[in-house]
Write a protein that holds these residues in place. Sequence first.
Motif, PDB file in Angstrom:
ATOM      1  N   THR A  42      -4.113   1.042   5.655  1.00  0.00           N
ATOM      2  CA  THR A  42      -3.214   2.060   5.200  1.00  0.00           C
ATOM      3  C   THR A  42      -3.431   3.149   6.168  1.00  0.00           C
ATOM      4  OG1 THR A  42      -4.150   1.979   2.679  1.00  0.00           O
ATOM      5  CG2 THR A  42      -3.302   4.089   3.416  1.00  0.00           C
ATOM      6  N   ASP A  88       4.876   8.153  -0.144  1.00  0.00           N
ATOM      7  CA  ASP A  88       5.880   7.652  -1.081  1.00  0.00           C
ATOM      8  C   ASP A  88       7.006   8.962  -1.466  1.00  0.00           C
ATOM      9  OD1 ASP A  88       4.774   5.345  -1.235  1.00  0.00           O
ATOM     10  OD2 ASP A  88       4.102   5.574  -3.298  1.00  0.00           O
ATOM     11  N   LEU A 114       0.784  -1.074  -0.068  1.00  0.00           N
ATOM     12  CA  LEU A 114      -0.040  -0.185  -0.308  1.00  0.00           C
ATOM     13  C   LEU A 114       0.788   1.217   0.071  1.00  0.00           C
ATOM     14  CD1 LEU A 114      -2.643  -1.157   2.721  1.00  0.00           C
ATOM     15  CD2 LEU A 114      -2.771  -1.163   0.107  1.00  0.00           C
ATOM     16  N   PHE A 115       2.180   0.914   0.140  1.00  0.00           N
ATOM     17  CA  PHE A 115       3.115   2.048   0.289  1.00  0.00           C
ATOM     18  C   PHE A 115       4.411   1.622  -0.591  1.00  0.00           C
ATOM     19  CE2 PHE A 115       0.762   2.507   4.024  1.00  0.00           C
ATOM     20  CZ  PHE A 115       0.268   3.988   4.039  1.00  0.00           C
ATOM     21  N   ARG A 131      -1.041   7.629   0.016  1.00  0.00           N
ATOM     22  CA  ARG A 131       0.216   6.786  -0.558  1.00  0.00           C
ATOM     23  C   ARG A 131       1.140   7.760  -1.410  1.00  0.00           C
ATOM     24  NH1 ARG A 131       1.492   1.255  -3.492  1.00  0.00           N
ATOM     25  NH2 ARG A 131       3.370   1.623  -4.038  1.00  0.00           N
TER      26      ARG A 131
END
Length: 716
Positions: A611, A693, A246-247, A689
């Motif tokens: 998340t 990121d 999820l990341f 995300r």
Amino acid sequence: MSTRDADILSAARNWRMDGIQLPSPAAVVSEVFATDVLTANELRARLSKPVWRSLQATMERGAPIDPAIADTVALAMKTWAMEKGATHYTHWFQPLTGSTAEKHESFVVPTSDGTAISQFTGKELIQGEPDASSFPSGGLRATFEARGYTAWDPTSPAFILRHANGATLTVPTAFASFTGEALDHKTPLLRSMEALNTHAKRALALFGDRSVTKVSSTVGAEQEYFLIDEEFFYRRPDLVMCGRTLFGAKPPRGQELEDHYFGSIPDRILTYMTDVEHQLFSLGIPVRTRHNEVAPGQYEFAPIFEHTNIAADHQQLVMQVLRNTARRYGLVCLMHEKPFAGVNGSGKHVNWSMSTDSGVNLLDPGDTPHDNMVFLFFCAAVIRAVDLHQDLLRACVASASNDHRLGANEAPPAIMSMFLGQELTEVYERILSGKRGGSKASGLLGLGTPVLPHIPLHAGDRNRTSPFAFTGNKFEFRAVGSSQSISFPATVLNTIVAASVDAMTTMIEQRMKKKVAFETALVEVLKDTYTKHSRIVFNGDGYSAKWHKEAEKRGLLNLRTAVDAIETVVGPKNIELFSTYGVLSSRELEARQEVMMEQYFKTVNIEGETTEWIAQTQLLPGVFAYLRDLGAAGEAAGGTHQLISTMANDFVSALARLRAQNEELGGDTVHAKAHHMRDAVLPAMMEVRRTADRLERVVAHHHWPLPGYREMLFVK
């Protein structure tokens, strides 16, 4: 050294191959293949001739099982299984979860004198009664209505599943409710195969082939998967909980160099693959190909063709063996369609065809005019089926996980189209024009009649951007997801083609009743079919924006998300289709739609909450710890501190928006909840995300708590 660096070294050094002893290549052929399968030959040797003939009629021709022989067959099965070390048996079935289910029963039965005997009766073979209340049923069963039945599928052989401390006799079965409604994927698959058999035989009779007693769909399902070190897997809660990351910031190197595809297989991976192969060989699963796939850490196995119901069983076993065996090598096998963003995801290309009991592939251009007329007819039936039922083909591969893959660079778009290749397309175009014409191909398969053109022999290229491509003697359905059971896609293919074969056969019969010659009637029907349905044929780049515009002009469906596709399942056309051919009742079909929506909602809900949890409890503390370090560094880190503070504020704001969407489920029905997940939760997750990121790229390595793509994809 940081904990994260220590993890990398541990993953690189500490994998193991303890006690792996595999047989020689000669032994694989002579001693290993199908040794854990109760093959027809093995069973025949253990039964009297009358019992075998009765069972054979069921296995090969679909005759009803004779209860009178059940005890004899069960005894033979038990004796064989105990010789193989089995202590238990199980009815193995495919509930609507998409995986398999089993409840083990011991052969040991206590007696009144305090001893025990081994027992496996005909009744226990033919029927089991697992609890049905906790399996998804889409409303077919209420929670308090617990009773469900498994019924032996004699067309799929029993086999032995082994574990470290023993073995289990595994009997493939169907699964139905107390009221007789299908609660599984196997039952409608078997029904669809019978529908195809019925109408394909009827069509072949028009061509003079009345000796054919069985036509079966055949499938070879390729399996793509990722392998990562278990050291990283268990430090990634998103992989543990959701099967995908999820990341994860894209590393400087991914698949850009195109050096992994078909590259040299690392020793650790090749040893694992060989182990998997030998286990599959013992289960009679004919895997033929193994190789590196496009993305780093991605691989593939591919089998040869089998009858579809057996291929579906074998596909479930392939996934099970791949997952279980990985742990012996300190690896984890990921089946998710898109476990890593920015690199190719994984599919399960289903290569589908039809064959007769005499071994003739009906989608293989032959050496005689007769064979080629048959080929053109059945190929046209598939064209018609795909055009009329684009919605079902899209829906049968619809899932929250496959949405991340469909339309990306390695997968076909959500628009259903067919690739025939230039030469085969020209064959149908010449049929329309009435011209025999020539061909650019070096090999020609002449039809030997002035009304039909030549067929090129493997003259066309392959098209990896097409969701449904003709590849010489089969169609490759490329949209199926890697984690998915192939049973429902195969059920859809069988049913829609059966319907088209039925309709085209009727068209020819109606013309022949009017004294039209068979060849003329055939050409007229081929012309009519291709004229009405050629819009589905597209031989170009399915990824291009130009094609999306062209598809819209042609009136093709573009069901972009799983929710869009699932909504179409219970349309009047589809209810009539499945009811007409006895594959699924309207209630059974509605139940499947409900289950698909529920699975979508629950999958995204789990991802959304995961998340939020990871961001709040792992990533934010790491970011704040780094900000404290920068603050202690004083003016020297001032610019960096300001940059990361701004990004952290964006992260906190995005996380607050996701938290609000997670708390609001969107409604009381699974349909409303699925729409909320798609329209509100997924976008909020993506924003969290994106900010995370960006932070991963600037936060100090030792403060970022999750193993990155660099480690997971490249440490083997």
